[in-house]
Write an enzyme that holds these catalytic residues in place. Structure first.
Site, PDB file in Angstrom:
ATOM      1  N   HIS A  71      -6.533   7.904   4.943  1.00 14.06           N
ATOM      2  CA  HIS A  71      -5.898   7.361   6.149  1.00 14.06           C
ATOM      3  C   HIS A  71      -5.887   5.834   6.098  1.00 14.06           C
ATOM      4  O   HIS A  71      -6.600   5.217   5.308  1.00 14.06           O
ATOM      5  CB  HIS A  71      -6.659   7.803   7.416  1.00 14.06           C
ATOM      6  CG  HIS A  71      -8.039   7.213   7.497  1.00 14.06           C
ATOM      7  ND1 HIS A  71      -9.068   7.633   6.690  1.00 14.06           N
ATOM      8  CD2 HIS A  71      -8.549   6.223   8.275  1.00 14.06           C
ATOM      9  CE1 HIS A  71     -10.157   6.923   6.965  1.00 14.06           C
ATOM     10  NE2 HIS A  71      -9.870   6.052   7.919  1.00 14.06           N
ATOM     11  N   ASP A 110      -6.456   2.787   9.210  1.00 14.29           N
ATOM     12  CA  ASP A 110      -7.123   2.835  10.508  1.00 14.29           C
ATOM     13  C   ASP A 110      -6.145   2.681  11.676  1.00 14.29           C
ATOM     14  O   ASP A 110      -5.372   1.715  11.726  1.00 14.29           O
ATOM     15  CB  ASP A 110      -8.185   1.720  10.600  1.00 14.29           C
ATOM     16  CG  ASP A 110      -9.315   1.936   9.597  1.00 14.29           C
ATOM     17  OD1 ASP A 110      -9.600   3.112   9.273  1.00 14.29           O
ATOM     18  OD2 ASP A 110      -9.893   0.943   9.131  1.00 14.29           O
ATOM     19  N   HIS A 134      -7.667   4.639   2.762  1.00 14.61           N
ATOM     20  CA  HIS A 134      -9.007   4.869   2.228  1.00 14.61           C
ATOM     21  C   HIS A 134      -9.517   6.242   2.627  1.00 14.61           C
ATOM     22  O   HIS A 134      -8.987   6.882   3.540  1.00 14.61           O
ATOM     23  CB  HIS A 134      -9.981   3.774   2.682  1.00 14.61           C
ATOM     24  CG  HIS A 134     -10.099   3.593   4.157  1.00 14.61           C
ATOM     25  ND1 HIS A 134      -9.157   2.937   4.910  1.00 14.61           N
ATOM     26  CD2 HIS A 134     -11.048   4.005   5.031  1.00 14.61           C
ATOM     27  CE1 HIS A 134      -9.530   2.930   6.177  1.00 14.61           C
ATOM     28  NE2 HIS A 134     -10.671   3.580   6.284  1.00 14.61           N
ATOM     29  N   ARG A 171     -18.437  -1.072  11.892  1.00 16.68           N
ATOM     30  CA  ARG A 171     -17.125  -1.562  11.467  1.00 16.68           C
ATOM     31  C   ARG A 171     -16.539  -2.455  12.538  1.00 16.68           C
ATOM     32  O   ARG A 171     -16.579  -2.125  13.725  1.00 16.68           O
ATOM     33  CB  ARG A 171     -16.200  -0.356  11.246  1.00 16.68           C
ATOM     34  CG  ARG A 171     -14.940  -0.702  10.492  1.00 16.68           C
ATOM     35  CD  ARG A 171     -14.097   0.538  10.296  1.00 16.68           C
ATOM     36  NE  ARG A 171     -13.165   0.711  11.396  1.00 16.68           N
ATOM     37  CZ  ARG A 171     -12.421   1.795  11.576  1.00 16.68           C
ATOM     38  NH1 ARG A 171     -12.514   2.821  10.749  1.00 16.68           N
ATOM     39  NH2 ARG A 171     -11.585   1.862  12.581  1.00 16.68           N
TER      40      ARG A 171
HETATM   41  C1  SIN Z   1     -13.694   4.503   7.836  1.00 13.64           C
HETATM   42  O1  SIN Z   1     -12.708   5.216   7.758  1.00 13.64           O
HETATM   43  O2  SIN Z   1     -13.678   3.414   8.390  1.00 13.64           O
HETATM   44  C2  SIN Z   1     -15.001   4.942   7.192  1.00 13.64           C
HETATM   45  C3  SIN Z   1     -15.065   4.483   5.793  1.00 13.64           C
HETATM   46  C4  SIN Z   1     -16.406   4.764   5.180  1.00 13.64           C
HETATM   47  O3  SIN Z   1     -17.323   5.208   5.882  1.00 13.64           O
HETATM   48  O4  SIN Z   1     -16.549   4.519   3.984  1.00 13.64           O
END
Ligand code: SIN
Length: 292
Positions: free
Chosen positions: A118, A120, A267, A282
């Site tokens: 995905h 974000d 990612h 995050r």
């Molecule tokens: C996310 O999608 O922000 C999580 C990425 C992760 O935990 O590596």
């Protein structure tokens, strides 16, 4: 690989790149990701260092900063150098700091954030331009919990010319309920952001084209019949997910911050460390409305 795909890779590999003077940048692959050294993110970056970090971000799309000691305010201060901080809908419903999203997995987790490919929050009208994930805790066996990142400029450029031209005529609907349904298995009774963006957008800083659909948020392509939309999206997702040349794999160590360009990457977090703990926060930075 077909000719267009090889030409796309060649253009990146042979591009002229200025050397860096105030930071060290070590690419993870020829097409995406770099480790950055010589920067203390808790300190004050000089304007030259900041300009070089920004250039590395645009050149490599995913930057890895290791051995950083960041409090919540340091993390947010670094984020704010790139713009206004985003409030994630999940964090908006939680107590405490709205500008840092907690990312946490343990033996009690039923799923982890970002397990599927995905970008974000592309359901927003102005999705985050980038996200900075800082992990303090990584699996205590010393490995596991890597994150994969893929280059969506290259994903677009590796398609054939007729397919690229067709995609440029389309838009796609991005629906904020999809991650809830994927994670919890049902659609909660609340309002979610739903927005339409072009299937091919331009990166607002570099002007390069980007393939802008993702399994995490894109529901359908409204110009097509539902079966056509489903088949086309599935073909594009398979292209992204099965082409290792698009991707890099980031191995985490405690106190690492990874900053990804959400406008041109996707990612996926790999949950291969159950029942161990992995945790951090995050910060995301609000971006512009994606434009063709
Ligand atoms: C996310 O999608 O922000 C999580 C990425 C992760 O935990 O590596």
């Amino acid at each position: 690989m077909h000719r267009e795909a090889l030409q796309a890779i060649e253009a990146i590999v042979t591009a002229d790149r200025e050397p860096y003077e105030t930071i060290q940048v070590r690419p993870l692959t020829p097409v995406i990701g770099a480790e950055v050294e010589g920067v203390d993110l808790a300190g004050d970056l000089s304007n030259r260092q900041f300009a070089e970090v920004r250039r590395a971000f645009l050149e490599h799309h995913v930057l890895v900063f290791r051995d950083q000691r960041l409090g919540a305010e340091d993390h947010k201060r670094f984020g704010r150098r790139f713009g206004r901080l985003h409030v994630h809908p999940l964090q908006a419903m939680r107590e405490g700091d709205k500008e840092r999203l907690e990312i946490k997995a343990s033996k009690d987790s039923k799923f982890v954030a970002g397990e599927g490919w995905h970008s974000d929050v592309t359901c927003d009208a102005e999705p985050p331009m980038g996200s900075m994930l800082y992990l303090e805790t990584t699996p205590n066996i010393g490995f596991g919990g890597d994150t994969l990142f893929a280059n969506m400029h290259l994903a677009y450029e590796m398609l054939s010319a007729p397919m690229r031209a067709f995609l440029e005529t389309l838009s796609a609907v991005h629906d904020g309920a999809i991650p809830w349904v994927q994670g919890y298995g049902y659609r909660p009774n609340q309002e979610f952001q739903v927005n339409e963006h072009p299937v091919v957008v331009r990166h607002p800083e570099t002007g390069r084209k980007v393939l802008y659909v993702n399994r995490g948020f894109t529901s359908h392509i409204p110009q097509l019949a539902r079966f056509e939309s489903a088949a086309l999206l599935e073909m594009l997702y398979r292209h992204i997910e099965t082409q290792p040349a698009l991707a890099c794999r980031v191995r985490w160590t405690p106190n690492t911050l990874v900053f990804w360009d959400n406008r041109c990457t996707q990612h996926q977090a790999i949950w291969d460390y159950y029942p161990l703990d992995r945790a951090g926060h995050r910060v995301s930075i609000v971006g512009e409305r994606p434009a063709a």
